[in-house]
Design a protein around this motif. Structure first.
Motif, PDB file in Angstrom:
ATOM      1  N   SER A   1      -6.311  -7.381  -0.975  1.00 31.45           N
ATOM      2  CA  SER A   1      -5.038  -6.703  -0.740  1.00 31.45           C
ATOM      3  C   SER A   1      -5.164  -5.644   0.347  1.00 31.45           C
ATOM      4  N   ARG A   2      -4.067  -5.405   1.029  1.00 35.49           N
ATOM      5  CA  ARG A   2      -4.041  -4.350   2.042  1.00 35.49           C
ATOM      6  C   ARG A   2      -4.270  -2.985   1.383  1.00 35.49           C
ATOM      7  N   GLU A   3      -3.820  -2.840   0.136  1.00 33.46           N
ATOM      8  CA  GLU A   3      -4.047  -1.594  -0.586  1.00 33.46           C
ATOM      9  C   GLU A   3      -5.545  -1.329  -0.763  1.00 33.46           C
ATOM     10  N   LYS A   4      -6.292  -2.390  -1.048  1.00 37.86           N
ATOM     11  CA  LYS A   4      -7.738  -2.226  -1.236  1.00 37.86           C
ATOM     12  C   LYS A   4      -8.400  -1.832   0.086  1.00 37.86           C
ATOM     13  N   LEU A   5      -7.982  -2.451   1.184  1.00 39.61           N
ATOM     14  CA  LEU A   5      -8.550  -2.105   2.487  1.00 39.61           C
ATOM     15  C   LEU A   5      -8.241  -0.658   2.842  1.00 39.61           C
ATOM     16  N   ALA A   6      -7.007  -0.222   2.592  1.00 42.37           N
ATOM     17  CA  ALA A   6      -6.640   1.173   2.869  1.00 42.37           C
ATOM     18  C   ALA A   6      -7.474   2.119   2.013  1.00 42.37           C
ATOM     19  N   TYR A   7      -7.704   1.744   0.762  1.00 45.44           N
ATOM     20  CA  TYR A   7      -8.527   2.562  -0.143  1.00 45.44           C
ATOM     21  C   TYR A   7      -9.959   2.685   0.369  1.00 45.44           C
ATOM     22  N   ILE A   8     -10.531   1.573   0.812  1.00 46.88           N
ATOM     23  CA  ILE A   8     -11.919   1.597   1.306  1.00 46.88           C
ATOM     24  C   ILE A   8     -12.028   2.493   2.541  1.00 46.88           C
ATOM     25  N   SER A   9     -11.100   2.339   3.472  1.00 49.95           N
ATOM     26  CA  SER A   9     -11.174   3.137   4.704  1.00 49.95           C
ATOM     27  C   SER A   9     -10.923   4.615   4.415  1.00 49.95           C
TER      28      SER A   9
END
Length: 520
Positions: A141-149
């Motif tokens: 999910s894009r949410e997961k990518l935003a969280y990681i960054s």
């Protein structure tokens, strides 16, 4: 003169205005003006004049503070070149080629976020921009990518002693130390705070733990299950990026990874020899030499060496023309302008509150009423509230560090956990507040709906904050950052599994209720 409660007015006014205006410059300036007005018999005209002549100008004039400002400018130049010379982009592309699964993709994004430790802004945009096509393909999910960054941006900048944040946090520690007559090197003091920085450590560890175990929970688990079905974005969401940005490709001006590594290695590798040389080694022993060295000046020399290497490297490889390189140097200096302003105001309000006797007023109130072991946790919670409401870590540091250090010195509280608690508190809001620039840029880099990013990340941040609060109590009680980290990381891992199971049970109940209602 004994000002009593009035000695607390400058920081209190700064905190209240920070909540109301979300502008740390206005808040700190108002606090300085009001405090100076009190000192000069409530004369507002003298308050304006003396704010500048007695506090702001002297804070810029000291050798230590000037060295910190120079160091910040050099970091700005180095970061600007690293952002533009293509070395980091080439590194990212080389990493993305090795990703085969969801787990390896998330771990690789985490690793890249750690490697881009020198700038939180650059980190969020690079991790999101480079990994977005891969995470979309792997149904992350894009949410997961935003969280990681987001979680490998500011937290890493605070933990790695070679980032753009270094000059700022050293400036705050050094100024408070000078006011109190503490002779320990601020750089050494900063290094000693790192093992106690529970929130920052937990934030970084949690990303890796979730990437490896897959134990998401709350809204993030639902987002990941949605992505498993092919929807990396929530239907109806509004990504915080235009199509031009999401479709854009990062252009690497070079495929030579040395354009990224060499300046950093030179900078990092030169720090210890310069500290030893400036501290009088070998006439003094190793520890004494490092403690005697002028940390701000020595680190400025190290960063200057890194700047020289990256500029010469760019010119020799013809990555930039001479005029382009000069423009980048000026851009780097200008890019740190807000850092200069906040630092100067922070030094000024710190000097003012000390002169008015804020610490002397607070000590007898706290002593005997609040156990010393709870003070770091109290500082952390206060900082978390301020930073979440204002969205700024720097502003929170500027308000809390000049209070936390004198309190620790006068109450006998553990100094390094107190400083680390102020840093962690400021980091909390920078990490997850919806009005934090880093949070916004993480949504932008990942092309994610901003509110979706905040909703999915906030439970993770709150869990880390809860465990970190326990960590600050433990560290103050036992005086060991290493043991504290073992305890809090274990607690975090256990909590992840518990929260994952709880979310699963909640979803089962929800589905059963839907089925029951449909039958009825």
């Amino acid at each position: 003169m004994d000002y009593g409660f009035l000695a607390l007015l400058p920081p209190i006014v700064a905190i209240i205005l920070a909540f109301l205006t979300k502008d740390v410059v206005i808040s700190l300036t108002a606090g300085i003006f009001l405090g100076t007005t009190v000192v000069y018999g409530w004369n507002p005209f003298l308050g304006i004049i003396k704010s500048v002549s007695d506090y702001i100008v002297p804070s810029m004039a000291s050798e230590w503070n000037a060295a910190i400002l120079f160091q910040a400018a050099l970091f700005g130049i180095l970061i600007t070149f690293l952002q533009n010379n293509g070395g980091a982009v080439a590194l990212g592309y080389s990493m993305t080629k090795k990703m085969k699964t969801k787990k390896s993709t998330q771990v690789a994004a985490w690793c890249f976020g750690i490697l881009i430790f020198f700038s939180d802004y650059f980190n969020t945009l690079m991790v999101g921009g480079l990994f977005r096509p891969i995470t979309d393909e792997k149904r992350i999910s894009r949410e997961k990518l935003a969280y990681i960054s987001d979680s490998t941006a500011s937290a890493v900048c605070l933990l790695v002693p070679f980032s753009a944040w270094l000059a700022y946090v050293m400036g705050l520690i050094g100024n408070s130390y000078m006011e109190l007559g503490i002779t320990e090197s601020p750089y050494v003091a900063y290094l000693k705070t790192i093992p106690y920085n529970s929130y920052a450590i937990l934030v970084v560890v949690m990303v890796l733990a979730i990437a490896i175990t897959g134990k998401d929970f709350g809204p993030m688990l639902k987002a990941e299950r949605r992505a498993d079905k092919g929807d990396v974005l929530r239907p109806g969401s509004k990504p915080l990026s235009s199509k031009e940005l999401t479709d854009a490709k990062f252009e690497a001006r070079t495929t030579d990874l040395s354009s990224f590594w060499l300046p950093i290695v030179v900078m990092m590798g030169s720090i210890l020899p310069i500290l030893l040389w400036d501290g009088g080694y070998p006439e003094k022993d190793f520890v004494d030499a490092i403690g005697s060295a002028s940390g701000a000046v020595c680190l400025a020399w190290s960063v200057l060496l890194g700047v020289i290497v990256v500029v010469v490297q760019s010119l020799v490889k013809k990555t930039f023309t001479f005029s382009e390189a000069m423009e980048l140097i000026m851009d780097g200096v200008k890019g740190m302008s807000m850092t200069y302003v906040i630092l100067i105001l922070a030094w000024s309000i710190g000097s003012l509150t000390k002169g008015m006797g804020a610490a002397e007023y607070l000590v007898p109130i706290i002593k005997g009423n609040i156990p010393v072991m709870f003070l770091p946790a109290l500082v952390f919670i206060t900082g978390a509230l301020i930073s979440f409401s204002t969205g700024t870590s720097y502003g929170t540091f500027a308000i809390l560090v000049p209070i936390a250090i004198p309190l620790a010195a006068k109450l006998g509280a553990p100094m390094y956990p107190m400083i680390a608690a102020a840093f962690s508190g400021g980091l909390f809001g920078d990490h997850c507040s919806p009005i934090s620039d880093t949070t916004v840029m993480s949504s932008t880099g990942a092309a994610c709906d901003h509110i979706d990013h905040v909703k999915t990340q906030l439970p993770y941040a709150l869990l880390c904050a809860a465990v970190a609060t326990v960590g600050f109590i433990v560290s103050a009680a036992i005086g060991s950052g290493i043991i504290t980290n073992i305890i809090v990381i274990a607690l975090l891992i256990i909590a992840l599994f518990v929260m994952n199971k709880a979310t699963d049970k909640e979803e089962v109940k929800s589905k059963a209720k839907v089925v029951k209602n449909s039958i009825n």
